[in-house]
Structures are given as C-alpha cells and as structure tokens.
Design an enzyme around this catalytic site. Structure first.
Site, PDB file in Angstrom:
ATOM      1  N   SER A 150       0.807  -1.142   0.081  1.00 28.41           N
ATOM      2  CA  SER A 150       0.105  -0.020   0.010  1.00 28.41           C
ATOM      3  C   SER A 150       0.918   1.279   0.090  1.00 28.41           C
ATOM      4  O   SER A 150       0.459   2.218  -0.618  1.00 28.41           O
ATOM      5  CB  SER A 150      -0.946   0.024   1.255  1.00 28.41           C
ATOM      6  OG  SER A 150      -0.147  -0.140   2.522  1.00 28.41           O
ATOM      7  N   HIS A 210      -5.437  -3.068  -2.757  1.00 22.58           N
ATOM      8  CA  HIS A 210      -5.084  -2.281  -4.152  1.00 22.58           C
ATOM      9  C   HIS A 210      -5.061  -2.910  -5.172  1.00 22.58           C
ATOM     10  O   HIS A 210      -4.781  -2.113  -6.298  1.00 22.58           O
ATOM     11  CB  HIS A 210      -3.801  -1.685  -3.590  1.00 22.58           C
ATOM     12  CG  HIS A 210      -3.777  -0.905  -2.324  1.00 22.58           C
ATOM     13  ND1 HIS A 210      -4.310   0.632  -2.242  1.00 22.58           N
ATOM     14  CD2 HIS A 210      -3.491  -1.293  -1.004  1.00 22.58           C
ATOM     15  CE1 HIS A 210      -4.133   0.934  -0.961  1.00 22.58           C
ATOM     16  NE2 HIS A 210      -3.685  -0.255  -0.120  1.00 22.58           N
ATOM     17  N   LYS A 258     -11.822   0.842  -1.789  1.00 19.18           N
ATOM     18  CA  LYS A 258     -10.931   1.676  -2.554  1.00 19.18           C
ATOM     19  C   LYS A 258     -11.389   1.578  -4.090  1.00 19.18           C
ATOM     20  O   LYS A 258     -12.294   2.422  -4.410  1.00 19.18           O
ATOM     21  CB  LYS A 258      -9.534   0.899  -2.450  1.00 19.18           C
ATOM     22  CG  LYS A 258      -9.123   1.486  -1.107  1.00 19.18           C
ATOM     23  CD  LYS A 258      -7.789   0.602  -0.289  1.00 19.18           C
ATOM     24  CE  LYS A 258      -7.618   0.840   0.990  1.00 19.18           C
ATOM     25  NZ  LYS A 258      -7.041   0.068   1.909  1.00 19.18           N
TER      26      LYS A 258
HETATM   27  C1  PLP Z   1      -6.944   0.004   3.334  1.00 18.91           C
HETATM   28  C2  PLP Z   1      -6.275  -1.463   3.418  1.00 18.91           C
HETATM   29  C3  PLP Z   1      -6.940  -2.219   4.506  1.00 18.91           C
HETATM   30  C4  PLP Z   1      -8.147  -1.830   5.415  1.00 18.91           C
HETATM   31  O1  PLP Z   1      -9.257  -1.606   4.676  1.00 18.91           O
HETATM   32  P1  PLP Z   1     -10.463  -1.063   5.282  1.00 18.91           P
HETATM   33  O2  PLP Z   1     -11.862  -1.380   4.532  1.00 18.91           O
HETATM   34  O3  PLP Z   1     -10.120   0.566   4.979  1.00 18.91           O
HETATM   35  O4  PLP Z   1     -10.585  -1.163   6.762  1.00 18.91           O
HETATM   36  C5  PLP Z   1      -6.327  -3.379   4.634  1.00 18.91           C
HETATM   37  N1  PLP Z   1      -5.360  -3.785   3.861  1.00 18.91           N
HETATM   38  C6  PLP Z   1      -4.770  -2.990   3.121  1.00 18.91           C
HETATM   39  C7  PLP Z   1      -3.582  -3.456   2.179  1.00 18.91           C
HETATM   40  C8  PLP Z   1      -5.213  -1.542   2.953  1.00 18.91           C
HETATM   41  O5  PLP Z   1      -4.787  -0.941   2.020  1.00 18.91           O
END
Ligand code: PLP
Length: 386
Positions: free
Chosen positions: A178, A206, A236
């Site tokens: 990320s 992602h 996302k």
């Molecule tokens: C954003 C993210 C999460 C958490 O997800 P949310 O739905 O925002 O709680 C978990 N793992 C990764 C790699 C992320 O980028």
C-alpha cells in the site's frame, strides 16, 4: 499514558514532525476536491477508478435505501443478513472465480477475522515486513508465532517455513503494497504454501478493481483455490466501503462460526451491498477506466524518470516518491498544496524510519491536463538525484 501526560506527548509528536491532523473535505471524493475551503486536484485517495461518486452507485444506493432502509439493525447471525448482502456475496465470489465470499464492514475487520480464526497459540504466521498494519495487528492478536520475512524475500520465507514446528501455518501478504505500490510474487508464494502445507492469505486491497481486468491479483496470476484465502476491500477501487473474504464454502462457514470481528458487529447497511453490485457492473463493463489509469501511470513514470526523480518499481496506481526526512517530505507536500495539488506526505510509523515519502495515487478520474500540471510542479520542486 495518563491524562496529565498527553500534552507533553502531543508536543513531542509535533517536534518530530509526526503529528497528524485531519482536513475537512467539503466536496464528494473526486479528482477535484475542496479541502479546508480551498480547491485542489487530489492525488491522495484510493478511489482508483473514480467510482466513489459515480451516478450509478449513487442511484443504486438511494434506491436501495428506499427498499431496505438505512440501518442493518443487527449482526449477520442475529437478524441482520439481508437478501441484498447475500446477492452481493454471490456476485463477488463469481466475479473473482471463488467458491464463496463473505462481506465485512471493513478490511480491518476482515483481516482480523481470517487470521484470528485460523491460527492461534502453537501455530505460526509468516508475514512480509511491509504488510499493512491491519494484518500485523491481527497476527499479534492471534497469539500465533508471528514471523516477519524481509520484503518479497522468498529465500528468507522458506528458511522460516522449513524451521517451524507449527502444525498450522499461514503466509500473509499484501498483493500490492500500500505504501510502495510494488507487488508480492504470488505464484511463487503459492508454490511455497503448497510445499509447506500453509495457507496463503492475500490482501488485495489495492489490486481488486485494478489488476486482472478488475478481478484482482489472484485471478491475474492464475492462482489455484486450494489453501488460498483472498481478501479485498470495497472502499478503494470499488468506491463503496467494507471488504470481502473469498475462498471455499467451508472456509466461509468457519469464519461465520468463529470470527469474532464478524460475529460481534452490526451488519453493514444493506444499501451498501447494492452499491457494491452497481460497482461490480462498472468494473466489468468499463475497461476504459483501467486503460486510462494505466496511461496515467505510464506518463507519470516517464516524466519523473526523465527528470531524474527516483521512483519505486510499481505498475500500480500507487506511485511513491521517497524523500527521506519527515520535514523535507512535509515541506514538498506544502509546496504542492500551495500550487493547488493535494499530495500526502507519508511518514513513520506508517513507513520505515528515514523513508518519508510523497505517496501519489492516480485515478481514472484524473484528466491528462491535471496530471501534466502536477508533473510540471513536481519536476520543478523535487531536486533531481540522477
Ligand atoms: C485499506 C487497507 C486495509 C483496510 O481496509 P479498510 O476497509 O479501509 O478497513 C487493509 N489492507 C490494506 C492493504 C489496505 O490498504
């Protein structure tokens, strides 16, 4: 931390340039945003496909609110599992070629569910050093032996696997990292998982929506389902909220029966499941979003590379520029902000000490002009190291 110690602790954060604060977004998420009363072109969100504010998602959600109401009202096991949740789960599983899928209100909760319900005391979990914080928290909470291997270093991972006496083993990785934008070698990880009879749990927060024609990293890499657990977030690229875990029917049944972050929480509002269905349709039907995104990624890398600005190896919409010192990264972010670009400076502890960076994220919603003017600015502001 006692109440009377808070002010000194906060001051210390400020002195280390680690103090964090929130800014007020006064428009919907999109390429052009109003923040704290000023307009910016945003390169900070994870809305990679530009769906967070898409009319089809808004309409589907509004219609579903009329049909199902607002609140979930209960946990899934008690009285909160709506027909529309079930429909979304089936659509997500089919889309990713998995036997079954289970919806969660957040990726954080999904990661806790998977790890704490499959490994515990006496088991072992093998995690990449650059894994997301939510995975690390879950590993700690599980009480399993928590072993971290050097980033993408399969030799190190295999040494740890070969040495473990644990009966249940789990390899845990981000499919796309990320804060760096690079990827895990999923095919080779699956070979190791098979060789050492370990689960392979991949967090595709992602990659889902972006890679594999939107179906995610596991589909793109052609992974087989045995020992595989797939997790992707829906807040996302999908532009909604929440997450899902995919795998076998038995895996999902086990999570429903044992995952505390699934059992002891209220179901996600049912209207959001309708938004997920609308989002899946656009992810499948509009490949131009990924093509445009890919063009933006290529253009950004070409221009920064020509200007001697060092980039990390990433083909994804996450394109960080490592600056080093916290103060320097903040200064550059402030300069870009001054010129109308919202680019976050990411500092420790989110990233390792000494690797503060500008984390640029691209979206299908960006126009070519928006990107070019950002790049003009960055090339002028960042000292070349070539
Ligand atoms: C954003 C993210 C999460 C958490 O997800 P949310 O739905 O925002 O709680 C978990 N793992 C990764 C790699 C992320 O980028």
């Amino acid at each position: 931390m006692r109440a009377q110690d808070l002010s000194a602790a906060l001051l210390e954060l400020q002195q280390q340039h680690r103090f964090r604060q929130r800014h007020l977004l006064q428009t919907p998420q999109s390429a052009q945003v109003m923040i704290d009363g000023k307009s910016y072109v945003g390169f900070a969100s994870n809305d990679y496909l530009g769906l967070a504010n898409h009319p089809a998602l808004i309409e589907a959600t509004a219609a579903a609110v009329s049909r199902w109401g607002v609140g979930g009202g209960a946990s899934h096991l008690v009285a909160g599992h709506f027909a529309i949740h079930e429909e979304a789960e089936q659509a997500l599983a089919a889309f990713c070629g998995l036997e079954a899928a289970l919806l969660f209100s957040s990726g954080y909760a999904a990661n806790q569910a998977v790890i704490t319900s499959l490994v515990g005391r006496g088991d072992a979990v093998f995690a990449d050093k650059l894994n997301h914080a939510s995975l690390n928290d879950a590993c700690l909470l599980s009480r399993a032996d928590f072993r971290r291997f050097r980033h993408n270093d399969l030799t190190h991972l295999e040494q740890l696997l070969a040495a473990t006496p644990a009966r249940t083993r789990m390899i845990v990785v981000d499919a796309v990292y990320s804060m760096d934008g690079d990827e895990a070698p999923l095919k080779k990880l699956q070979q190791l998982a098979d060789k050492y009879d370990a689960w392979l749990f991949i967090d595709d927060a992602h990659g889902f929506g972006v890679l594999g024609e939107g179906r995610g990293s596991a589909v793109e890499q052609g992974l087989h389902e045995e020992r595989l657990i797939y997790m992707a977030t829906l807040g996302k690229a999908a532009g909604v909220a929440g997450a899902f875990v995919g795998g076998s029917q038995q895996l999902v049944a086990w999570l429903v029966n044992s995952a505390r972050s699934y059992i002891y929480t209220t179901a996600q509002p049912p209207a959001l499941a309708a938004a997920v269905l609308a989002s899946l349709q656009l992810i499948a039907a509009e490949p131009w979003r990924r093509q445009h995104l890919q063009q933006c990624v290529g253009r950004l890398r070409q221009r920064l590379d020509e200007a001697g600005v060092p980039l990390l190896p990433s083909r994804t919409p996450i394109q960080p520029v490592i600056i080093g010192k916290n103060e320097q990264a903040l200064l550059l972010a402030a300069q870009l902000k001054e010129r109308g670009f919202w680019v976050p400076a990411i500092r420790p502890p989110t990233v390792p000490e000494g690797t503060a960076r500008l984390r640029l994220t691209l979206s299908a919603a960006h126009t070519q002009d928006q990107l070019e003017s950002l790049l003009d600015c960055m090339v002028a502001a960042i000292p070349s190291r070539g």
